[in-house]
Design an enzyme around this catalytic site. Structure first.
Site, PDB file in Angstrom:
ATOM      1  N   GLU A 259       6.013  10.231  -9.384  1.00 54.26           N
ATOM      2  CA  GLU A 259       5.519   8.863  -9.561  1.00 54.26           C
ATOM      3  C   GLU A 259       4.017   8.789  -9.309  1.00 54.26           C
ATOM      4  O   GLU A 259       3.577   8.186  -8.342  1.00 54.26           O
ATOM      5  CB  GLU A 259       6.289   7.910  -8.652  1.00 54.26           C
ATOM      6  CG  GLU A 259       6.448   8.475  -7.259  1.00 54.26           C
ATOM      7  CD  GLU A 259       7.448   7.735  -6.398  1.00 54.26           C
ATOM      8  OE1 GLU A 259       8.482   7.313  -6.931  1.00 54.26           O
ATOM      9  OE2 GLU A 259       7.172   7.605  -5.206  1.00 54.26           O
ATOM     10  N   PRO A 260       3.256   9.377 -10.209  1.00 54.74           N
ATOM     11  CA  PRO A 260       1.802   9.378 -10.011  1.00 54.74           C
ATOM     12  C   PRO A 260       1.152   8.057 -10.404  1.00 54.74           C
ATOM     13  O   PRO A 260       1.543   7.416 -11.379  1.00 54.74           O
ATOM     14  CB  PRO A 260       1.331  10.482 -10.957  1.00 54.74           C
ATOM     15  CG  PRO A 260       2.372  10.553 -12.018  1.00 54.74           C
ATOM     16  CD  PRO A 260       3.664  10.100 -11.413  1.00 54.74           C
ATOM     17  N   GLY A 261       0.185   7.648  -9.599  1.00 53.20           N
ATOM     18  CA  GLY A 261      -0.631   6.492  -9.948  1.00 53.20           C
ATOM     19  C   GLY A 261      -2.035   6.988 -10.248  1.00 53.20           C
ATOM     20  O   GLY A 261      -2.472   7.084 -11.392  1.00 53.20           O
ATOM     21  N   TYR A 302     -11.691   3.229   2.194  1.00 52.89           N
ATOM     22  CA  TYR A 302     -11.277   4.619   2.401  1.00 52.89           C
ATOM     23  C   TYR A 302     -12.442   5.583   2.526  1.00 52.89           C
ATOM     24  O   TYR A 302     -12.213   6.781   2.642  1.00 52.89           O
ATOM     25  CB  TYR A 302     -10.520   5.166   1.185  1.00 52.89           C
ATOM     26  CG  TYR A 302      -9.286   4.472   0.717  1.00 52.89           C
ATOM     27  CD1 TYR A 302      -8.208   4.251   1.567  1.00 52.89           C
ATOM     28  CD2 TYR A 302      -9.159   4.118  -0.622  1.00 52.89           C
ATOM     29  CE1 TYR A 302      -7.051   3.672   1.077  1.00 52.89           C
ATOM     30  CE2 TYR A 302      -7.997   3.542  -1.106  1.00 52.89           C
ATOM     31  CZ  TYR A 302      -6.946   3.318  -0.246  1.00 52.89           C
ATOM     32  OH  TYR A 302      -5.816   2.766  -0.723  1.00 52.89           O
ATOM     33  N   CYS A 328     -21.545 -10.986   1.756  1.00 51.40           N
ATOM     34  CA  CYS A 328     -22.200 -11.162   3.053  1.00 51.40           C
ATOM     35  C   CYS A 328     -21.511 -10.348   4.141  1.00 51.40           C
ATOM     36  O   CYS A 328     -21.023 -10.887   5.140  1.00 51.40           O
ATOM     37  CB  CYS A 328     -22.266 -12.628   3.401  1.00 51.40           C
ATOM     38  SG  CYS A 328     -23.136 -13.535   2.119  1.00 51.40           S
ATOM     39  N   TYR A 356      -6.484   1.726  -8.002  1.00 53.02           N
ATOM     40  CA  TYR A 356      -6.745   0.974  -6.772  1.00 53.02           C
ATOM     41  C   TYR A 356      -8.128   0.331  -6.758  1.00 53.02           C
ATOM     42  O   TYR A 356      -8.764   0.228  -5.723  1.00 53.02           O
ATOM     43  CB  TYR A 356      -6.547   1.881  -5.539  1.00 53.02           C
ATOM     44  CG  TYR A 356      -5.220   2.586  -5.575  1.00 53.02           C
ATOM     45  CD1 TYR A 356      -4.038   1.864  -5.404  1.00 53.02           C
ATOM     46  CD2 TYR A 356      -5.134   3.946  -5.850  1.00 53.02           C
ATOM     47  CE1 TYR A 356      -2.812   2.488  -5.497  1.00 53.02           C
ATOM     48  CE2 TYR A 356      -3.898   4.578  -5.937  1.00 53.02           C
ATOM     49  CZ  TYR A 356      -2.747   3.845  -5.763  1.00 53.02           C
ATOM     50  OH  TYR A 356      -1.547   4.466  -5.859  1.00 53.02           O
TER      51      TYR A 356
END
Ligand SMILES: *Cc1c(COP(=O)(O)O)cnc(C)c1O
Length: 403
Positions: A259-261, A302, A328, A356
């Protein structure tokens, strides 16, 4: 994609804008299926959460993917994009029993990741087969924010709790048709992955009704020149062989699922943003862009790296810039990066912006989320309009002047 093509898209649709190259997605899909060509039954379930635009989901369906979903809303998007219910797997974490039941009622394969819900679901619906998510406790990647297989991870049912799973299955008469693991998002070392797979094979022997084994995802993609990436061909050769051997042992040919994204869409995506201001301070030259972490949060969230090109000055002399946003808060996309000389108004392209990125965009600072464009067979097609002021106000209830 070429700088000229991207710049034309920014001119036509405005910036900031996300662009996705369908040919690159296809290339990634073909590479994976080819690498596992020796496996009798392979299923690639695209992880919708990476990039869930309906047109992207439709393209995945067109390629032959199934769909991996983590919310009932993603399930519904998948159905709307043309996936059959039986092509969708629902792999949520910590959702309510009701949400799982809703997905199961639609005919979607569900995947349960804790003993409490497994028991409740099994007691109520022994006739619906379920997959279980196992945590093999293997650290697949270096970044603890994206490693989900370690001992204190919230994901999956610990491999050490296998006896509990078996007891629940027996007690409720529940049929377990799949087992699954997803050890994180940065598989650097194929041997680590193979090691986790052995744990899964070992567990699989305990279940008599399996139809598939799902090895999750976590393929690493390159972010810059010289980056290591998962050697898909080697993985295909080694894991494919082991999988076929296991099927012999098991006495039945099973489906191998992934199940690769990120692997499918990361490199296919570009984020284009214009430079509002070039600002020289004592030691740094900032390029302030017409965007912020409201559009692309991965570098701040990340510490991820996104290559940045100046589309407006492709052959230009390189200088050092810190690329920052307009939010800001501190929203630094890149620190002292060498980029072709930047003038105000230039358009920058961020690479690896497929996974993402838009999916994590927000309206922070009351900004609009950007448009999305699909680049398919040499043509740019708008697949999401830029938001408007009306969208920002859409669900707000203005209680008027009663104060
Ligand atoms: C997020 C997720 C994936 C996709 O991970 P990538 O690193 O994007 O390939 C696959 N499976 C599950 C269960 C996930 O939560």
């Amino acid at each position: 994609m070429k700088a000229k093509e991207l710049l034309a898209i920014a001119t036509e649709f405005g910036a900031p804008v996300y662009v996705y190259d369908s040919a690159k997605i296809q290339k990634q899909y073909d590479r994976l299926t080819k690498a596992f060509g020796k496996v009798g039954s392979l299923k690639v379930n695209y992880a919708a959460k990476a990039l869930s635009n309906l047109s992207i989901l439709r393209f995945m369906k067109h390629l032959g993917c199934g769909l991996d979903t983590v919310s009932i809303q993603e399930v519904r998007l998948g159905l709307d994009a043309g996936f059959r219910a039986d092509e969708i797997i629902f792999t949520p974490n910590g959702v309510s029993l009701e949400e799982l039941e809703e997905a199961a009622a639609l005919g979607v394969q569900i995947n349960i990741d804790n003993l409490s819900i497994l028991e409740q679901f099994g007691s109520k619906h022994p006739e619906i087969p379920v997959c279980i998510r196992i945590n093999p406790h293997v650290m697949a990647g270096g970044n603890s924010k994206i490693s989900v297989g370690h001992i204190d991870s919230k994901f999956g049912i610990s491999i050490h709790q296998l006896p509990h799973i078996l007891r629940i299955a027996k007690l409720t008469d529940l049929k377990i048709n799949g087992i699954h693991m997803h050890t994180g998002s940065d598989i650097l070392d194929i041997d680590v992955f193979l090691y986790a797979s052995e744990i899964l094979f070992d567990a699989a022997k305990q279940f008599k009704d399996l139809e598939f084994i799902d090895f999750g995802s976590g393929f690493k993609v390159p972010y810059k020149e010289g980056d290591i990436q998962t050697n898909i061909e080697e993985l295909g050769k080694k894991l494919g062989k082991r999988f076929n051997e296991f099927c012999e042992e098991y006495g039945k040919s099973l489906t191998l699922a992934f199940e690769p994204g990120k692997y499918l869409v990361s490199e296919a995506g570009y984020f284009l943003a214009a430079v509002n201001v070039v600002k020289q301070t004592t030691s740094t030259v900032f390029a302030g862009i017409d965007s912020g972490f409201n559009h692309l949060i991965r570098p701040m969230f990340y510490g991820s790296y996104h290559d940045i090109r100046n589309l407006s000055n492709p052959g230009g002399k390189e200088r050092f810039y810190s690329v920052v946003g307009y939010v800001c808060e501190t929203d630094t996309f890149a620190n002292n990066r060498r980029i072709g000389e930047i003038s105000e108004g230039d358009v920058l392209a961020f690479s690896n912006a497929g996974a993402y990125c838009f999916a994590m965009a927000s309206n922070y600072n009351s900004r609009y989320r950007p448009a999305e464009v699909l680049w398919h067979k040499g043509e740019a097609q708008l697949i999401r309009k830029r938001e408007t002021y009306e969208d920002l106000k859409h669900n707000q209830i203005d209680i008027g002047t009663q104060f």
